[in-house]
Design a protein around this motif. Structure first.
Motif, PDB file in Angstrom:
ATOM      1  N   SER A   4       0.836  -1.191   0.000  1.00 36.74           N
ATOM      2  CA  SER A   4       0.000   0.000   0.000  1.00 36.74           C
ATOM      3  C   SER A   4       0.872   1.243   0.000  1.00 36.74           C
ATOM      4  O   SER A   4       2.005   1.228   0.485  1.00 36.74           O
ATOM      5  CB  SER A   4      -0.906   0.004   1.231  1.00 36.74           C
ATOM      6  OG  SER A   4      -1.585   1.239   1.353  1.00 36.74           O
ATOM      7  N   TYR A   5       0.330   2.330  -0.537  1.00 33.98           N
ATOM      8  CA  TYR A   5       1.102   3.567  -0.633  1.00 33.98           C
ATOM      9  C   TYR A   5       1.428   4.178   0.730  1.00 33.98           C
ATOM     10  O   TYR A   5       2.315   5.022   0.852  1.00 33.98           O
ATOM     11  CB  TYR A   5       0.373   4.593  -1.509  1.00 33.98           C
ATOM     12  CG  TYR A   5      -0.947   5.090  -0.958  1.00 33.98           C
ATOM     13  CD1 TYR A   5      -0.992   6.119  -0.029  1.00 33.98           C
ATOM     14  CD2 TYR A   5      -2.147   4.530  -1.378  1.00 33.98           C
ATOM     15  CE1 TYR A   5      -2.205   6.573   0.489  1.00 33.98           C
ATOM     16  CE2 TYR A   5      -3.363   4.977  -0.872  1.00 33.98           C
ATOM     17  CZ  TYR A   5      -3.383   5.996   0.050  1.00 33.98           C
ATOM     18  OH  TYR A   5      -4.583   6.437   0.555  1.00 33.98           O
ATOM     19  N   ASN A   6       0.701   3.769   1.777  1.00 34.63           N
ATOM     20  CA  ASN A   6       0.965   4.334   3.099  1.00 34.63           C
ATOM     21  C   ASN A   6       1.867   3.435   3.949  1.00 34.63           C
ATOM     22  O   ASN A   6       1.888   3.538   5.176  1.00 34.63           O
ATOM     23  CB  ASN A   6      -0.336   4.636   3.848  1.00 34.63           C
ATOM     24  CG  ASN A   6      -1.217   3.409   4.007  1.00 34.63           C
ATOM     25  OD1 ASN A   6      -0.830   2.307   3.624  1.00 34.63           O
ATOM     26  ND2 ASN A   6      -2.397   3.602   4.566  1.00 34.63           N
ATOM     27  N   LYS A   7       2.621   2.574   3.268  1.00 34.58           N
ATOM     28  CA  LYS A   7       3.593   1.717   3.942  1.00 34.58           C
ATOM     29  C   LYS A   7       4.974   1.956   3.334  1.00 34.58           C
ATOM     30  O   LYS A   7       5.100   2.286   2.157  1.00 34.58           O
ATOM     31  CB  LYS A   7       3.229   0.229   3.778  1.00 34.58           C
ATOM     32  CG  LYS A   7       1.823  -0.141   4.239  1.00 34.58           C
ATOM     33  CD  LYS A   7       1.662   0.008   5.746  1.00 34.58           C
ATOM     34  CE  LYS A   7       0.258  -0.414   6.182  1.00 34.58           C
ATOM     35  NZ  LYS A   7      -0.003  -0.127   7.581  1.00 34.58           N
ATOM     36  N   VAL A   8       6.000   1.758   4.132  1.00 34.29           N
ATOM     37  CA  VAL A   8       7.379   1.880   3.670  1.00 34.29           C
ATOM     38  C   VAL A   8       8.078   0.543   3.876  1.00 34.29           C
ATOM     39  O   VAL A   8       7.984  -0.049   4.955  1.00 34.29           O
ATOM     40  CB  VAL A   8       8.130   2.990   4.441  1.00 34.29           C
ATOM     41  CG1 VAL A   8       9.619   2.963   4.126  1.00 34.29           C
ATOM     42  CG2 VAL A   8       7.563   4.362   4.093  1.00 34.29           C
ATOM     43  N   HIS A   9       8.764   0.057   2.854  1.00 35.15           N
ATOM     44  CA  HIS A   9       9.485  -1.211   2.935  1.00 35.15           C
ATOM     45  C   HIS A   9      10.568  -1.106   4.013  1.00 35.15           C
ATOM     46  O   HIS A   9      11.229  -0.075   4.147  1.00 35.15           O
ATOM     47  CB  HIS A   9      10.120  -1.515   1.575  1.00 35.15           C
ATOM     48  CG  HIS A   9      10.524  -2.946   1.415  1.00 35.15           C
ATOM     49  ND1 HIS A   9      11.598  -3.504   2.085  1.00 35.15           N
ATOM     50  CD2 HIS A   9      10.000  -3.943   0.645  1.00 35.15           C
ATOM     51  CE1 HIS A   9      11.719  -4.772   1.738  1.00 35.15           C
ATOM     52  NE2 HIS A   9      10.757  -5.067   0.868  1.00 35.15           N
TER      53      HIS A   9
END
Length: 352
Positions: A4-9
């Motif tokens: 999702s766009y609101n997560k960071v790897h």
């Protein structure tokens, strides 16, 4: 499961430091308040990326019309990043170099790819001759042709390079044959969230583009490319690019339909003529047309120079109908906001 766009790897790093989604707010603020101009642009994008909206506003370059601001869904940008990662086999922990401005989609997407795919990205000032660490190896980078040409001696530090934003000249393609870097020319636009197709132009080079995953292509009655990319955009994108299909997933770009010259019933593509002339010209130029009583239209050349005098050998690789019938000199070409030649406005100044 699609990120999702609101997560960071958890493998994402920017300039050697890992940041979480929450951390990016502080990073953006720091860049905007204390950074150099290019860092302020990065900060502005990161601030937009982590806000409460599910979209961002992006400026087009104006290379195929008037510059405009369009809306892109953040999740579609994530999908684009995943498609690029799949095609080029990028894996978490791979290193990337950002040397494009974050004001336009190409620079923004380098950051999104890093955030989504878990790349360790390093940002440098986006000059024509980017300065980066030549003691380090980078797995992935994007440049415009002018940057790649200036950085040619340093390209072996980059494993995979994508080049876009302008047509790659035959002269530059010849130079790419001398580097170990895998160099790909890209096809795409802001509306498709950068490239939807690529072609390798050194090593195992081909003359046609191959589409990325989940892209469906077709042609309309004008033989122009039509793009179906449901994970990137709503509805079809009908381009002005005349193409020749080699398969359901490969095509050859011939030129812009609005630039085509109909000379005595023969279709001439200015971009193809320009490619033949590129290595012989010392200044900027482009091919256009003017009315002719016999052929309807004939090819002409416009050069950025103080004189229209050229060595006749410049046209030795062209056949009779391709050869410009007139050469016109203009001291300075009109440009788009991104520095590309604005053919329409330049031609207007020729007629004054």
């Amino acid at each position: 499961m699609t990120p999702s766009y609101n997560k960071v790897h958890n493998r994402f790093k920017l300039n050697g430091i890992h940041f979480s989604f929450e951390d990016l707010k502080e990073v953006a603020y720091s860049f905007i308040k204390e950074g150099e101009l290019f860092e302020q642009e990065i900060g502005a994008f990161l601030s937009d990326w982590i806000d409460h909206n599910d979209f961002i506003l992006v400026k087009t370059s104006g290379s195929t019309g008037e510059p405009k601001t369009i809306t892109l869904q953040k999740q579609a940008m994530v999908n684009s990043a995943i498609a690029t990662g799949d095609f080029f086999k990028l894996v978490p922990g791979d290193s990337a170099l950002l040397c494009l401005p974050a004001t336009y989609i190409a620079g923004k997407m380098m950051l999104v790819r890093a955030i989504v795919l878990g790349l360790e990205i390093e940002s440098v000032e986006p000059t024509t001759n980017p300065v980066f660490n030549t003691e380090k190896q980078y797995d992935f980078c994007a440049m415009i042709p002018a940057q790649a040409e200036k950085a040619m001696q340093k390209l072996n530090n980059i494993k995979t390079l994508i080049v876009g934003g302008a047509q790659v000249s035959s002269r530059l393609k010849e130079q790419f044959q001398k580097v170990t870097t895998n160099v790909y020319e890209t096809y795409g636009m802001t509306e498709t969230i950068t490239h939807i197709a690529v072609k390798q132009i050194n090593g195992k080079a081909t003359s046609y583009f191959t589409t990325l995953p989940n892209i469906v292509i077709s042609q309309n009655i004008k033989e122009c490319l039509v793009i179906d990319a449901p994970q990137l955009t709503v509805g079809q994108i009908i381009t002005n690019d005349v193409v020749k299909f080699h398969s359901k997933t490969t095509f050859e770009w011939l030129g812009r339909v609005d630039n085509v010259i109909n000379s005595g019933g023969v279709k001439l593509f200015p971009e193809q003529i320009e490619a033949k002339l590129q290595s012989k010209m010392g200044s900027r130029f482009f091919i256009s047309s003017e009315a002719d009583p016999t052929f309807g239209e004939v090819a002409i050349m416009i050069i950025e120079a103080d004189t229209d005098t050229l060595n006749p050998n410049v046209f030795s690789d062209l056949n009779a109908i391709e050869t410009p019938k007139q050469v016109y000199a203009i001291s300075a070409f009109a440009e788009t906001t991104s520095g590309k030649v604005n053919r329409t406005e330049t031609l207007k100044s020729l007629k004054k």
